[in-house]
Scaffold this motif. Structure first.
Motif, PDB file in Angstrom:
ATOM      1  N   LEU A 161      -4.948 -20.480   9.114  1.00  0.00           N
ATOM      2  CA  LEU A 161      -5.488 -18.534   9.195  1.00  0.00           C
ATOM      3  C   LEU A 161      -5.994 -17.591  10.291  1.00  0.00           C
ATOM      4  O   LEU A 161      -6.549 -18.648  10.938  1.00  0.00           O
ATOM      5  CB  LEU A 161      -6.991 -18.401   8.253  1.00  0.00           C
ATOM      6  N   LYS A 162      -5.590 -17.306  10.297  1.00  0.00           N
ATOM      7  CA  LYS A 162      -5.730 -16.501  12.035  1.00  0.00           C
ATOM      8  C   LYS A 162      -6.583 -15.352  11.890  1.00  0.00           C
ATOM      9  O   LYS A 162      -7.799 -15.628  13.136  1.00  0.00           O
ATOM     10  CB  LYS A 162      -4.591 -15.755  12.663  1.00  0.00           C
ATOM     11  N   LYS A 163      -6.882 -14.870  11.532  1.00  0.00           N
ATOM     12  CA  LYS A 163      -8.445 -13.844  10.408  1.00  0.00           C
ATOM     13  C   LYS A 163      -8.253 -13.624   9.597  1.00  0.00           C
ATOM     14  O   LYS A 163      -7.553 -13.433   8.494  1.00  0.00           O
ATOM     15  CB  LYS A 163      -8.241 -12.450  11.762  1.00  0.00           C
ATOM     16  N   VAL A 164     -10.212 -13.129   9.439  1.00  0.00           N
ATOM     17  CA  VAL A 164     -10.077 -13.065   7.422  1.00  0.00           C
ATOM     18  C   VAL A 164     -11.593 -12.614   7.709  1.00  0.00           C
ATOM     19  O   VAL A 164     -12.128 -12.877   8.999  1.00  0.00           O
ATOM     20  CB  VAL A 164     -10.959 -14.640   7.016  1.00  0.00           C
ATOM     21  N   THR A 165     -11.609 -10.875   7.160  1.00  0.00           N
ATOM     22  CA  THR A 165     -12.612  -9.984   7.255  1.00  0.00           C
ATOM     23  C   THR A 165     -13.339  -9.944   5.895  1.00  0.00           C
ATOM     24  O   THR A 165     -11.856  -9.945   4.738  1.00  0.00           O
ATOM     25  CB  THR A 165     -12.789  -8.720   7.664  1.00  0.00           C
ATOM     26  N   PHE A 166     -14.520  -9.292   5.659  1.00  0.00           N
ATOM     27  CA  PHE A 166     -15.023  -9.527   4.473  1.00  0.00           C
ATOM     28  C   PHE A 166     -15.570  -7.637   4.569  1.00  0.00           C
ATOM     29  O   PHE A 166     -16.519  -7.805   5.845  1.00  0.00           O
ATOM     30  CB  PHE A 166     -15.434 -10.326   3.986  1.00  0.00           C
ATOM     31  N   GLY A 167     -15.177  -6.753   3.061  1.00  0.00           N
ATOM     32  CA  GLY A 167     -15.643  -5.837   3.332  1.00  0.00           C
ATOM     33  C   GLY A 167     -16.241  -5.713   1.485  1.00  0.00           C
ATOM     34  O   GLY A 167     -16.090  -6.122   0.999  1.00  0.00           O
TER      35      GLY A 167
END
Length: 323
Positions: A161-167
């Protein structure tokens, strides 16, 4: 059959415990869990009383134990909880676990958990073809079981994984339906109400359903009009956006990007550098609710089939018709 079902349910727990042992022996380089405040029955019925969701962040060693507990949360047998908390809004546990190991071991453990969940789901479905009868049989054996929580699969990525965002995202499930499909749905609701006639007066609701069925049967759509079945009184759900290694751009191409509901933690393998991470924040309904409404643009105008009846059935037409 009862013992078989309990055995299948217990098998899920056994497989999750194996995952717990693995994580204890192979400490993750990233371990984040977010717990979300529960929804009460009152808030479910009267959305204006709902102020939003509070999110608690749990990191590090403590989160590993809590993640295993979250994976084993299939509901509750606590009478007070069953009476006070919504049984329609399932518990959500967004999170991320990255283990510094080869993908094969973790993939196998996740697959074994998901296979056990799928077996349990198939066994529950085989109880009856009638969903109302099946619901009664399932909850006679497992009174506090939330089937979706027990059977939802765990996501695993063997690509770093390079980037993980939660929303957050409003779960406005809107489906195109034909007139005959909607009549069948309303007829099913009538049958479900008849089961409750001995415990409460459903006369007014039955009358509304009869009226809606007759209205649908006699309706003829004009031009580009159509029918929609929409979820009424929905609440936002946590989502995860994940970008994978292998592409230098932050593009959302099919091969390097994932966006889905974050009902359970996402598992992956990798070491350093760890992925960029943006955690889930609280949802303040007084602020975010207005943003969601103002940001929602559609070229269609929705008109309720029976205004104020909360049937979730709408006739849609192009907005240009209203000008």
């Amino acid at each position: 059959m009862v013992n078989n079902l309990r055995g299948l349910r217990d098998q899920i727990g056994y497989r999750i415990d194996e995952l717990g042992d693995y994580l204890a022996a192979t400490p993750p380089v990233v371990s984040e869990l977010m717990t979300i405040s529960r929804l009460s029955r009152k808030e479910e019925r009267i959305k204006s009383s709902w102020e939003g969701f509070k999110v608690q962040h749990i990191s590090g060693e403590q989160s590993v134990t809590r993640i295993i507990d979250a994976l084993k949360d299939f509901g509750t047998d606590n009478p007070q909880q069953l009476n006070e908390e919504s049984t329609k809004f399932t518990a959500k546990y967004p999170g991320l676990v990255v283990v510094p190991d080869k993908a094969d071991k973790l993939r196998k453990l996740i697959e074994e958990i998901n296979n056990a969940k799928n077996q349990f789901a198939r066994a529950l479905m085989s109880l009856s073809t009638d969903r109302h009868k099946r619901f009664d049989e399932v909850h006679e054996q497992f009174p506090g079981l939330v089937t979706l929580q027990a059977t939802r699969n765990i996501l695993f990525s063997d690509i770093p994984l390079k980037k993980v965002t939660f929303g957050w995202r409003y779960n406005r499930n809107t489906e195109k339906k034909t007139k005959h499909e909607l009549i069948d749905i309303l007829t099913g609701r009538k049958e479900a109400l008849f089961k409750n006639l001995l415990t409460r007066d459903q006369t007014e609701r039955l009358s509304t359903l009869d009226y809606a069925i007759k209205k649908l049967a006699s309706m003829h759509l004009q031009g580009d009009e159509g029918f929609r079945l929409c979820r009424v009184n929905s609440f936002p759900v946590p989502i995860v956006h994940a970008w994978f290694e292998g592409d230098d751009r932050d593009t959302q191409s099919k091969n390097n990007y994932l966006s889905t509901k974050a009902s359970l933690p996402l598992f992956a393998t990798g070491s350093f550098p760890v992925p960029q991470l943006k955690l889930l924040s609280d949802w303040d309904q007084s602020v975010e609710g207005d943003k969601a409404k103002s940001g929602r643009q559609t070229p269609l105008v929705y008109t309720e089939l029976v205004p104020g009846a909360d049937l979730g059935i709408f006739i849609v037409r192009a907005a240009s018709h209203e000008e």
